[in-house]
Design a protein around this motif. Sequence first.
Motif, PDB file in Angstrom:
ATOM      1  N   ILE A   1       0.840  -1.195   0.000  1.00 48.97           N
ATOM      2  CA  ILE A   1       0.000   0.000   0.000  1.00 48.97           C
ATOM      3  C   ILE A   1       0.873   1.243   0.000  1.00 48.97           C
ATOM      4  O   ILE A   1       1.748   1.393   0.868  1.00 48.97           O
TER       5      ILE A   1
ATOM      6  N   GLU B   1      -3.533   7.429  -0.635  1.00 46.55           N
ATOM      7  CA  GLU B   1      -4.802   7.465   0.102  1.00 46.55           C
ATOM      8  C   GLU B   1      -5.191   8.926   0.301  1.00 46.55           C
ATOM      9  O   GLU B   1      -5.069   9.485   1.394  1.00 46.55           O
TER      10      GLU B   1
ATOM     11  N   SER C   1      -7.688  10.017   3.136  1.00 48.36           N
ATOM     12  CA  SER C   1      -7.049   9.890   4.454  1.00 48.36           C
ATOM     13  C   SER C   1      -5.993  10.976   4.652  1.00 48.36           C
ATOM     14  O   SER C   1      -5.940  11.615   5.697  1.00 48.36           O
TER      15      SER C   1
ATOM     16  N   GLN D   1      -1.700   6.684   9.467  1.00 49.82           N
ATOM     17  CA  GLN D   1      -2.023   5.524   8.637  1.00 49.82           C
ATOM     18  C   GLN D   1      -1.198   4.306   9.041  1.00 49.82           C
ATOM     19  O   GLN D   1      -1.711   3.178   9.053  1.00 49.82           O
TER      20      GLN D   1
END
Length: 194
Positions: free
Chosen positions: A74, A79, A82, A99
Amino acid sequence: MIVDRHIDALTGTLTALRRQSTTVNRWGSLLAQRLPAGHRLLVAGNGGSAAEAQHLTAELVGKFDSDRPAYSAIALHAETSSMTAIGNDYGYEKVFARQVTAHARPADIVLLLSTSGRSPNLLYAARAARAVGATVWAMTGARPNPLADAVDEAITLPGNTCSVQEAQLIAVHMVCEVFEAALRVSGESRQRAS
């Protein structure tokens, strides 16, 4: 002349990367042990280093060279909801740490890419990763820098920003190459054992 200077500068950075080939091999091999066991790789960077980080996750979720299962990787900077929410509520220096705290578990790997090694958001992420028991790596520019000192292991590359980022991409590809080679060897070993 400009092109020659660029190539000469990159050559010096790549010479430093060659001296760290043992680390590159170790990283690819460890990923080949951990990712098939269900652990994940979390990666982050800023600017050009973010692009290199996202390139790595694409190679692991998709494929680098050979067809194989997809693995969990990831890119935290991708993101966007986020990142913007955390940046708004907690400050930009916490966009990755928050995160990491949410997603990282013991035996996961967190890789942080930075040309300067001084980005506060990556330093906070390194601390958060260590706090949850993840293995923490960094690819940075030359030592000394605080990020290289804050992680379990670092590949540090001297040179200008451009050369460091270009060498980081080469290091990413080499890690992927070692990763897939190690997967093939472990697959062949399992086939021989059965």
